[in-house]
Design a protein around this motif. Sequence first.
Motif, short mmCIF file in Angstrom:
data_model
loop_
_atom_site.label_atom_id
_atom_site.label_comp_id
_atom_site.label_asym_id
_atom_site.label_seq_id
_atom_site.Cartn_x
_atom_site.Cartn_y
_atom_site.Cartn_z
N UNK A 2 0.80 -1.15 -0.16
CA UNK A 2 -0.15 -0.38 -0.27
C UNK A 2 0.80 1.57 0.33
N UNK A 3 2.01 1.18 0.65
CA UNK A 3 2.92 2.22 0.69
C UNK A 3 3.20 2.65 -0.62
N UNK A 4 3.67 1.71 -1.07
CA UNK A 4 3.63 1.67 -3.19
C UNK A 4 3.63 2.21 -3.85
N UNK A 5 2.17 1.48 -3.16
CA UNK A 5 1.08 2.18 -4.69
C UNK A 5 0.83 3.82 -4.54
N UNK A 6 1.33 3.53 -2.70
CA UNK A 6 0.34 5.93 -2.35
C UNK A 6 1.92 6.12 -2.83
N UNK A 7 2.96 5.68 -3.15
CA UNK A 7 3.83 6.44 -3.26
C UNK A 7 4.11 7.20 -5.14
N UNK A 8 3.22 5.70 -5.61
CA UNK A 8 2.92 6.28 -7.20
C UNK A 8 2.23 7.45 -7.50
N UNK A 10 0.62 9.30 -5.58
CA UNK A 10 1.30 10.96 -5.38
C UNK A 10 2.44 11.60 -6.17
N UNK A 11 3.19 10.67 -6.42
CA UNK A 11 4.12 11.55 -7.77
C UNK A 11 4.08 11.86 -8.57
N UNK A 12 2.78 11.27 -8.84
CA UNK A 12 1.98 11.63 -10.19
C UNK A 12 0.93 12.12 -10.14
N UNK A 13 0.82 13.14 -8.83
CA UNK A 13 -0.09 14.14 -8.31
C UNK A 13 -1.45 13.61 -8.22
N UNK A 14 -1.39 12.56 -7.41
CA UNK A 14 -2.97 11.55 -7.26
C UNK A 14 -3.54 12.32 -6.32
N UNK A 15 -4.82 11.92 -6.22
CA UNK A 15 -5.45 12.20 -4.64
C UNK A 15 -5.02 10.67 -4.08
N UNK A 16 -4.96 10.78 -2.79
CA UNK A 16 -4.39 9.50 -2.46
C UNK A 16 -4.90 8.73 -1.00
N UNK A 17 -6.01 8.26 -1.21
CA UNK A 17 -7.12 7.97 0.61
C UNK A 17 -6.65 7.07 1.37
N UNK A 18 -6.30 7.13 2.18
CA UNK A 18 -5.86 5.75 3.79
C UNK A 18 -7.70 6.09 4.52
N UNK A 19 -7.42 4.44 3.96
CA UNK A 19 -8.60 4.00 5.11
C UNK A 19 -7.78 3.43 5.93
N UNK A 20 -7.87 4.40 7.30
CA UNK A 20 -7.09 3.72 8.59
C UNK A 20 -8.67 2.94 9.30
N UNK A 34 3.13 8.76 4.62
CA UNK A 34 3.49 9.78 4.28
C UNK A 34 3.19 10.29 3.31
N UNK A 35 2.69 9.22 2.00
CA UNK A 35 2.31 9.59 0.85
C UNK A 35 0.79 9.70 0.35
#
Length: 138
Positions: A2-8, A10-20, A34-35
């Motif tokens: 999930x961190x790798x997906x979030x990083x990718x 985020x780095x392309x300008x996507x909205x990254x929602x963490x359901x925690x 952090x992403x």
Amino acid sequence: TMEAVSKGANETGGRVIGIVCDEIEAWRDVTPNAYLTETQRFPTLKERLMHLVEAADAYIALPGGVGTLAEIAITWNQMQTAAIPDRPLIVVGDGWRATFQAFIDGQPGHVRPPHAALLHYASDIEEALATLATRLGD
């Protein structure tokens, strides 16, 4: 994963929602990565799971454990019973294909073909994304 997906994303300008979830963080020492650009927190695993199922436009499940299996099964069941609309539900990897095929074959007559067809299998993420694009009409 999930961190790798979030990083990718985020780095392309996507909205990254963490359901925690508080219960997951109490069970094992994890915190949101952090992403994330947004965090949606739930006190219980059940509340988190139902939010994931109800809020998504599509689902891609990567190889995982019991939690991932539960997410897939509940999503599949919710679509089967029309509790939520049919949405792309794509499972990635030969492990998921073998798992669900063994389940369907092992329960003859209990998983009707239209319900089995709600699951889409992909060998890798590229195939999953192609399937997603086809299913969403993009």
